[in-house]
Write a protein that holds these residues in place. Sequence first.
Motif, PDB file in Angstrom:
ATOM      1  N   VAL A   1      -0.106  11.293   6.432  1.00  0.00           N
ATOM      2  CA  VAL A   1      -1.075  10.145   6.596  1.00  0.00           C
ATOM      3  C   VAL A   1      -1.668   9.820   5.088  1.00  0.00           C
ATOM      4  O   VAL A   1      -2.119  10.374   4.158  1.00  0.00           O
ATOM      5  N   ILE A   2      -1.396   8.419   4.775  1.00  0.00           N
ATOM      6  CA  ILE A   2      -1.941   7.768   3.514  1.00  0.00           C
ATOM      7  C   ILE A   2      -3.384   7.405   3.557  1.00  0.00           C
ATOM      8  O   ILE A   2      -4.018   7.104   4.411  1.00  0.00           O
ATOM      9  N   THR A   3      -4.187   8.173   2.430  1.00  0.00           N
ATOM     10  CA  THR A   3      -5.401   8.170   2.478  1.00  0.00           C
ATOM     11  C   THR A   3      -6.110   8.175   0.920  1.00  0.00           C
ATOM     12  O   THR A   3      -5.311   8.210  -0.007  1.00  0.00           O
TER      13      THR A   3
ATOM     14  N   ILE B   1      -1.308  11.937   2.136  1.00  0.00           N
ATOM     15  CA  ILE B   1      -0.763  11.334   1.116  1.00  0.00           C
ATOM     16  C   ILE B   1      -1.712  10.684   0.037  1.00  0.00           C
ATOM     17  O   ILE B   1      -2.081   9.387   0.570  1.00  0.00           O
ATOM     18  N   PHE B   2      -2.058  10.930  -0.835  1.00  0.00           N
ATOM     19  CA  PHE B   2      -3.170  10.187  -1.655  1.00  0.00           C
ATOM     20  C   PHE B   2      -2.613   9.148  -2.497  1.00  0.00           C
ATOM     21  O   PHE B   2      -1.324   9.177  -2.952  1.00  0.00           O
ATOM     22  N   VAL B   3      -3.328   8.114  -2.583  1.00  0.00           N
ATOM     23  CA  VAL B   3      -2.857   6.864  -3.563  1.00  0.00           C
ATOM     24  C   VAL B   3      -4.226   6.672  -4.207  1.00  0.00           C
ATOM     25  O   VAL B   3      -5.546   7.040  -3.660  1.00  0.00           O
ATOM     26  N   ASP B   4      -4.299   5.895  -5.213  1.00  0.00           N
ATOM     27  CA  ASP B   4      -5.551   5.724  -6.219  1.00  0.00           C
ATOM     28  C   ASP B   4      -6.222   4.637  -5.601  1.00  0.00           C
ATOM     29  O   ASP B   4      -5.938   4.089  -4.606  1.00  0.00           O
ATOM     30  N   ILE B   5      -7.377   4.249  -6.212  1.00  0.00           N
ATOM     31  CA  ILE B   5      -8.314   3.337  -5.799  1.00  0.00           C
ATOM     32  C   ILE B   5      -8.576   2.220  -6.749  1.00  0.00           C
ATOM     33  O   ILE B   5      -8.225   2.141  -7.865  1.00  0.00           O
TER      34      ILE B   5
ATOM     35  N   LYS C   1       8.046   9.179  -3.137  1.00  0.00           N
ATOM     36  CA  LYS C   1       7.316   8.930  -4.630  1.00  0.00           C
ATOM     37  C   LYS C   1       5.914   9.618  -4.716  1.00  0.00           C
ATOM     38  O   LYS C   1       5.375  10.013  -5.483  1.00  0.00           O
ATOM     39  N   TYR C   2       5.165   9.669  -3.286  1.00  0.00           N
ATOM     40  CA  TYR C   2       4.033   9.845  -3.352  1.00  0.00           C
ATOM     41  C   TYR C   2       3.731  11.256  -2.849  1.00  0.00           C
ATOM     42  O   TYR C   2       2.579  11.872  -2.508  1.00  0.00           O
TER      43      TYR C   2
ATOM     44  N   ILE D   1     -11.116  14.710  -4.128  1.00  0.00           N
ATOM     45  CA  ILE D   1     -10.752  15.716  -3.146  1.00  0.00           C
ATOM     46  C   ILE D   1      -9.370  16.514  -3.864  1.00  0.00           C
ATOM     47  O   ILE D   1      -9.471  17.673  -3.566  1.00  0.00           O
ATOM     48  N   HIS D   2      -8.594  15.689  -4.581  1.00  0.00           N
ATOM     49  CA  HIS D   2      -7.331  16.380  -4.935  1.00  0.00           C
ATOM     50  C   HIS D   2      -7.632  17.616  -5.847  1.00  0.00           C
ATOM     51  O   HIS D   2      -6.737  18.512  -6.265  1.00  0.00           O
ATOM     52  N   LEU D   3      -8.646  17.659  -6.715  1.00  0.00           N
ATOM     53  CA  LEU D   3      -9.290  18.593  -7.475  1.00  0.00           C
ATOM     54  C   LEU D   3     -10.124  19.702  -6.928  1.00  0.00           C
ATOM     55  O   LEU D   3     -10.353  20.769  -7.531  1.00  0.00           O
TER      56      LEU D   3
END
Length: 380
Positions: free
Chosen positions: A70-72, A92-96, A117-118, A325-327
Motif C-alpha cells: 500500500v503506497i502511503t 510503501i512510503f513515498v515522500d511529501i 524501487k520503493y 513514521i519510518h523512524l
Amino acid sequence: MSSPDLIDADRQAVIDVINTPILSMGKYTPAFEKTFCDLTGAKHATAVNSGTAGLHLCVRAAGIGAGDLVITTPFSFVASSNVMLFENAIPIFVDIDPRTGNIDPKLVADAAQNIKKYFPRAGAQHDSKLKAILPVDVFGQPADMDAINAVAKEHGIKVIEDSCEALGATYKGRPAGVLGDFGVFAFYPNKQITTGEGGVIITNDDKAADFMRALRNQGRAPGDTWLQHTHLGYNYRIDEMSAAMGAAQMQRLDELLSKREQVAAWYESRLSEIPGVEVPFVESFTTRMSWFVYVIRFDKKLNRDEVAKKLEARGIPVRPYFLPIHLQPYMAERFGWREGDFPVTEDLGRRGLAIPFSGVMSEQQVDTVCEEIRAVLSEA
C-alpha cells in the motif's frame, strides 16, 4: 494544546441516552451516521469507536492482506500505517510536498509504476502485489486526490482517504473523505467535532459497506442472530453516548469550523511578521481548509527543540509534529528504514511545531502565544 468546544446541547444529548436503557446499538448511532451522508453525499456511513478502527476496516474491505503493498506517507500519525501491519501488509512510503506536508502525487505515480524501487530494505517480496493508495489529509488539508485517483485507476487499485484530520474540508468544492473509494473521519477531543473517542467510515460501495458493518459488530452479517458470526470480526462499535454527542456536534459543524478559521487567521496575521517562522501553506485547490492543528515551521538555522523547551518554560504547551513514521523504532527495526530515506518528511519533522489551537481560544490567548514565540526567537 487544545480543548473541545462543548455546549449544553452536547451534554444534554449524552444525558438523554443515559436516561434510557439502551447504551449501545440504539437509535443515536444511525442518526449520527446520517449526518455524514448528508454532509458528503456518500451512500453509506458506518460509525466505529475510533478512526484507527475505521481505517482498519477499510483495509479489510479493500482486500489487503499479508504481503500486499500500500503506497502511503511517512508524515502522519502512526495509525495510518499501523492498520496495514495489523493485516501483515507492507506500507510503501513515498515522500511529501514540502509546502503542505501531503503525499507527493508525482512520487505516488512513480512508485506505482516502479514499485520495487520503493521497497523497504526488509519485508517486501518481488511477487508482492500493489493493492491500494492511502493518502492522508494532513492537518486538515486534502491531498491532491484527483492526481492520486488517476494513478489508482491506471493500476486498478483502491484509494483509502484518511480524512481523520479533515472533517469539513473541501477539495475543488468537493467534501474530503468522499474523494476515494473509502474515507475515514475521527473525533478525538482535539478534532473539529468530538465524541470523546470515535470515527466514521464513508463509502459508495454497497457490498463493502455491508461487510464493514458486519466486521465492526463481531462479524455478524445481515440475518445473523446475536450468537452467529459469518465473519471474523471485531468489537469496533461506537457507543450510544458518543454517537449522541457527535450528532449534536454535527449540527454545529459550520460554526465549529468557522471559529477555528478565525483562530488560524489571528495566528497567521501575527506570526507572518516574526522572522524565522513559516506559517501553514494552503493550496489553491483547497476550497475549504478544516483547521485541525496549527503547525508552524522554524528556519533551518533555529533549533526547534530548544525553542520548544523555552516556550514550555514560559507556560506555552507545544508539540513536535510529526515524528516521521519510518523512524519510529518498531518501524525501523521491522523494515530497515533509516534517517535520510525520506528527506522532506524528516526536514518537516525537525522544523514543525504545533502550538496551542482550538476553536475556543480567545484573541488575547493567541496574542500571548505569539508574543512568547517572538520573545524566544529574539533571544535565539
